[in-house]
Design a protein around this motif. Structure first.
Motif, PDB file in Angstrom:
ATOM      1  N   TRP A 306       0.913  -1.205  -0.136  1.00  0.00           N
ATOM      2  CA  TRP A 306      -0.013  -0.088  -0.055  1.00  0.00           C
ATOM      3  C   TRP A 306       0.919   1.026   0.060  1.00  0.00           C
ATOM      4  O   TRP A 306       0.663   2.189  -0.640  1.00  0.00           O
ATOM      5  N   PHE A 307       2.124   1.218   0.958  1.00  0.00           N
ATOM      6  CA  PHE A 307       2.790   2.127   0.748  1.00  0.00           C
ATOM      7  C   PHE A 307       3.336   2.459  -0.624  1.00  0.00           C
ATOM      8  O   PHE A 307       3.481   3.597  -1.077  1.00  0.00           O
ATOM      9  N   MET A 308       3.909   1.427  -1.229  1.00  0.00           N
ATOM     10  CA  MET A 308       4.486   1.597  -2.500  1.00  0.00           C
ATOM     11  C   MET A 308       3.615   2.115  -3.514  1.00  0.00           C
ATOM     12  O   MET A 308       3.779   3.281  -4.375  1.00  0.00           O
ATOM     13  N   LYS A 309       2.359   1.526  -3.524  1.00  0.00           N
ATOM     14  CA  LYS A 309       1.185   2.072  -4.410  1.00  0.00           C
ATOM     15  C   LYS A 309       1.062   3.518  -4.197  1.00  0.00           C
ATOM     16  O   LYS A 309       0.945   4.492  -5.250  1.00  0.00           O
ATOM     17  N   LEU A 310       0.805   4.005  -3.038  1.00  0.00           N
ATOM     18  CA  LEU A 310       0.349   5.415  -2.936  1.00  0.00           C
ATOM     19  C   LEU A 310       1.279   6.367  -3.180  1.00  0.00           C
ATOM     20  O   LEU A 310       1.283   7.414  -3.626  1.00  0.00           O
ATOM     21  N   PHE A 580      -4.113   4.279  11.893  1.00  0.00           N
ATOM     22  CA  PHE A 580      -3.787   2.852  11.442  1.00  0.00           C
ATOM     23  C   PHE A 580      -4.715   2.631  10.459  1.00  0.00           C
ATOM     24  O   PHE A 580      -5.304   1.509  10.234  1.00  0.00           O
ATOM     25  N   LEU A 581      -5.254   3.484   9.479  1.00  0.00           N
ATOM     26  CA  LEU A 581      -6.002   3.016   8.572  1.00  0.00           C
ATOM     27  C   LEU A 581      -5.618   3.476   7.147  1.00  0.00           C
ATOM     28  O   LEU A 581      -4.894   4.599   6.984  1.00  0.00           O
ATOM     29  N   TRP A 582      -5.678   2.610   6.030  1.00  0.00           N
ATOM     30  CA  TRP A 582      -5.318   2.857   4.516  1.00  0.00           C
ATOM     31  C   TRP A 582      -6.599   3.339   4.059  1.00  0.00           C
ATOM     32  O   TRP A 582      -7.849   2.835   4.237  1.00  0.00           O
ATOM     33  N   HIS A 583      -6.239   4.515   3.312  1.00  0.00           N
ATOM     34  CA  HIS A 583      -7.470   4.864   2.361  1.00  0.00           C
ATOM     35  C   HIS A 583      -6.986   4.964   0.968  1.00  0.00           C
ATOM     36  O   HIS A 583      -5.756   5.009   0.837  1.00  0.00           O
ATOM     37  N   VAL A 584      -7.734   4.662  -0.170  1.00  0.00           N
ATOM     38  CA  VAL A 584      -7.630   4.526  -1.355  1.00  0.00           C
ATOM     39  C   VAL A 584      -7.046   5.888  -1.757  1.00  0.00           C
ATOM     40  O   VAL A 584      -5.955   5.908  -2.709  1.00  0.00           O
ATOM     41  N   LYS A 585      -7.342   6.753  -1.208  1.00  0.00           N
ATOM     42  CA  LYS A 585      -6.883   8.094  -1.514  1.00  0.00           C
ATOM     43  C   LYS A 585      -6.556   8.657   0.024  1.00  0.00           C
ATOM     44  O   LYS A 585      -7.378   9.067   0.814  1.00  0.00           O
ATOM     45  N   PRO A 586      -5.060   8.956   0.121  1.00  0.00           N
ATOM     46  CA  PRO A 586      -4.446   9.037   1.361  1.00  0.00           C
ATOM     47  C   PRO A 586      -5.174  10.419   1.948  1.00  0.00           C
ATOM     48  O   PRO A 586      -5.601  11.486   1.430  1.00  0.00           O
ATOM     49  N   GLU A 587      -5.465  10.189   3.388  1.00  0.00           N
ATOM     50  CA  GLU A 587      -6.098  11.359   4.294  1.00  0.00           C
ATOM     51  C   GLU A 587      -5.110  11.731   5.063  1.00  0.00           C
ATOM     52  O   GLU A 587      -4.258  11.179   5.614  1.00  0.00           O
ATOM     53  N   MET A 591      -2.549   6.213   7.840  1.00  0.00           N
ATOM     54  CA  MET A 591      -1.381   5.204   7.968  1.00  0.00           C
ATOM     55  C   MET A 591      -0.083   5.733   6.884  1.00  0.00           C
ATOM     56  O   MET A 591       0.925   5.492   7.173  1.00  0.00           O
ATOM     57  N   PHE A 592      -0.595   5.925   5.653  1.00  0.00           N
ATOM     58  CA  PHE A 592       0.503   6.423   4.644  1.00  0.00           C
ATOM     59  C   PHE A 592       1.330   7.546   5.222  1.00  0.00           C
ATOM     60  O   PHE A 592       2.424   7.538   5.034  1.00  0.00           O
ATOM     61  N   HIS A 593       0.575   8.575   5.677  1.00  0.00           N
ATOM     62  CA  HIS A 593       0.989   9.812   6.280  1.00  0.00           C
ATOM     63  C   HIS A 593       1.964   9.667   7.164  1.00  0.00           C
ATOM     64  O   HIS A 593       3.038  10.171   7.659  1.00  0.00           O
TER      65      HIS A 593
END
Length: 609
Positions: A306-310, A580-587, A591-593
């Motif tokens: 998920w991190f790579m994708k985003l 601790f949540l994955w979003h298809v579009k980061p918020e 988690m991505f941030h």
């Protein structure tokens, strides 16, 4: 003869003392030299675990339930001791800002010239070596005697990919299994180990000690950091950011940030703001699929995917094509696909996996000057497979490693490396499905655990004491029967006060994030596990850490927690959930941030010029 007796007695005494001394020396030598090797042969981290090595992507040993929660759930025990009648009082809402002695660095520097566009290299299956030569861009030195070296050389050939593993398609697990209705879950394997169970209790680092080590390393890593071969404008920007974070104004009233959840909410807020404002990441385009640029979005290794994708998405605002402006460089490889593609089944060796990564580093270090400028200190990776610490330990020793297997005893470096949350994603299109759980008043179960019972040494002991419904308040199971949508497991998570996160073969476990996902207070039983986002979060405010040696006292520990304290922790679990949540579009703050922030934060505090 009598006059000779005393002399003979003295001689014999000396011989006896000499023999006793020699015997003692031999015992000490055996104890401190031979014994560790014997122990390490049993618990050595260099040995490859038998479980989780399946070359089928979705066919990990831990199916459904176990895949979800079978990994490490560790924590180092700032542990609740069974001797304590109640938990310590809540930690303060925020720590005072640390006194900063650093002076604000100069903020003006000439930016290096932009790099030409980068294009992915193509490697043949038969390991045909291709040459890649690139001139180093002219970088404007800050110091008069610092000149940017030019790099021009042929790139080494990357390790070949097996012919039968070139496909990037990941088969999906068949979810059409017959549902089991009205089942009473049972433990498949519960050995009686009470009398013989011996848990390792030496060399355990508590959460308190981890926090202390983190503070120490922030200073020592900065002092010992190797200065870059030449200074760039991004270096000076990082220094300025460090000064502003250390001197952040006290701000604990932000409605989005609940202060008790953080080590220092003011520093975190200012650091996050600066990351949003200035951070630029350069993503290498080189490298072939399936190992590179091939994110896996389902299963227990989903975090790295998920991190790579985003971060590789076209609209990511942190990514720059101009490497001269970047503060960080991302190495886009999948540790899971590295294992699937190159690991030779039952070989118990991952030398070829390590060599592949080394060849990749050699390739980019010859083609570009960035790795060599800092010895990789401004480069980072995100890897969730168990073997990642070993695979990256040597050749990425200066780099920032975001690791799911964040084990203190496997080379995790506080202040440089960061703990990557291990998340189990069933449906990549709906990563937030089934989120949440019952309110605190509607959670009749004291604690719950289910997972592959013979996965590591700890679980058989946990099941031996508490499995098979030995206590009605503790629902401790082996592998639960499969049901459609894994409803048995989810219902237990959603209706339990505490969710047990017991380690498997390694310290990390997807149950840690799952517990938070389902509003359940995590009880982490995994010595030397560094919990995710440790740089920012005050984990003791919303989770419990129980030492492995205290498994026999698990119920006593949980029952000693006052109701008021439990309600407070459960409320905080809900508030920390957004991290601790994955979003298809980061918020914001997701988690991505948070992963990116941990990498940014560690780089800021170890930059040196």
């Amino acid at each position: 003869m009598r006059p000779e007796l005393p002399w003979q007695w003295k001689v014999e005494s000396k011989r006896l003392l000499w023999l006793l001394g020699l015997t003692f020396a031999l015992i000490v030598t055996f104890q401190y030299i031979e014994l560790p090797y014997a122990i390490s042969s049993l618990f050595s981290s260099t040995k490859i675990p038998i479980s989780r090595n399946s070359t089928s992507l979705v066919g990990d040993e831990e199916v459904e339930v176990d895949q979800i929660f079978d990994r490490r759930g560790n924590a180092t025990a700032s542990a609740i001791s069974p001797s304590t009648a109640a938990l310590p009082p809540s930690l303060p809402t925020s720590n005072p800002n640390e006194n900063a002695t650093a002076t604000a660095p100069a903020t003006s520097a000439e930016s290096p010239a932009a790099l030409p566009g980068l294009y992915p290299s193509t490697a043949k299956e038969n390991a045909t070596a291709h040459a890649a030569s690139a001139k180093s861009p002219a970088l404007s030195p800050v110091k008069g005697n610092a000149t940017a070296p030019a790099a021009s050389a042929k790139a080494p050939a990357l390790s070949p990919v097996k012919a039968n593993a070139t496909t990037s398609h990941v088969p999906e697990r068949n979810s059409t299994k017959t549902a089991v209705a009205d089942v009473s879950p049972s433990v498949r394997f519960v050995p009686d180990m009470k009398d013989n169970a011996r848990l390792p209790d030496s060399g355990v680092m508590s959460i308190f000690d981890m926090s202390k080590k983190l503070r120490e390393n922030r200073v020592s890593l900065n002092r010992r950091a190797k200065k870059p071969k030449w200074v760039t404008k991004p270096d000076l920007e990082l220094l300025q950011a460090k000064y502003e974070i250390e001197n952040a104004p006290i701000d604990d009233k932000d409605p989005l940030l609940y202060a008790p959840l953080y080590r220092n909410v003011s520093m975190f807020k200012r650091s996050y703001e600066l990351m949003e404002k200035m951070l630029k990441v350069y993503v290498y385009k080189e490298g072939e699929r399936p190992i590179m640029h091939n994110p896996i979005l389902r299963g227990i290794y989903a975090s790295e995917g998920w991190f790579m994708k985003l971060i590789e998405s076209n609209n990511n605002r942190f990514v720059t094509k101009d490497a001269s402006k970047s503060h960080l460089f991302y190495l886009p490889f999948s540790s899971r696909m590295l294992e699937v593609t190159l690991y030779v089944q039952d070989s118990h060796s991952h030398r070829n996996l390590i060599k592949y990564l080394k060849d990749y580093i050699d390739f980019i270090s010859v083609k570009y000057p960035f790795w060599n400028r800092t010895s990789g200190a401004d480069h980072f990776l995100a890897a969730c497979h168990d073997w990642a610490p070993t695979e990256t330990g040597k050749h990425f020793s200066k780099s920032i490693r975001a690791l799911c297997n964040s084990d203190v005893k496997e080379g995790f470096v506080f202040g440089k490396d960061t703990s990557l949350p291990e998340t189990f994603v069933r449906d990549p299109k709906k990563p937030l499905s089934n989120i949440g759980g019952k309110s605190a008043s509607k959670r009749p179960l004291l604690a719950f655990f289910a997972g592959k019972p013979d996965h590591g040494y700890l679980r058989p002991i946990l099941l031996s004491y508490w499995g098979n419904n030995k206590d009605p308040d503790l629902k401790i199971f082996g592998k639960l029967p499969r049901t459609k949508g894994n409803k048995n497991y989810l219902n237990f998570m959603k209706t339990s006060k505490y969710c047990i996160c017991a380690k498997g073969y390694e310290v990390n476990s997807p149950r840690v994030v799952e517990a938070i996902f389902y509003d359940c207070v995590p009880v982490i039983i995994s010595d030397n596990f560094v919990p995710p986002f440790f740089e920012a979060l005050n984990w003791e405010s919303f989770a419990l850490f129980v030492p492995e040696k205290d498994v026999p006292n698990l119920k006593k520990i949980l029952m000693s927690i006052p109701k008021r304290r439990y309600l407070q922790m459960q409320m905080r679990v809900k508030k920390v959930q957004k991290h601790f949540l994955w979003h298809v579009k980061p918020e914001k703050y997701d988690m991505f941030h948070m992963i990116l922030h941990s990498v940014w934060f560690n780089r800021v505090f170890q930059v040196s010029v």
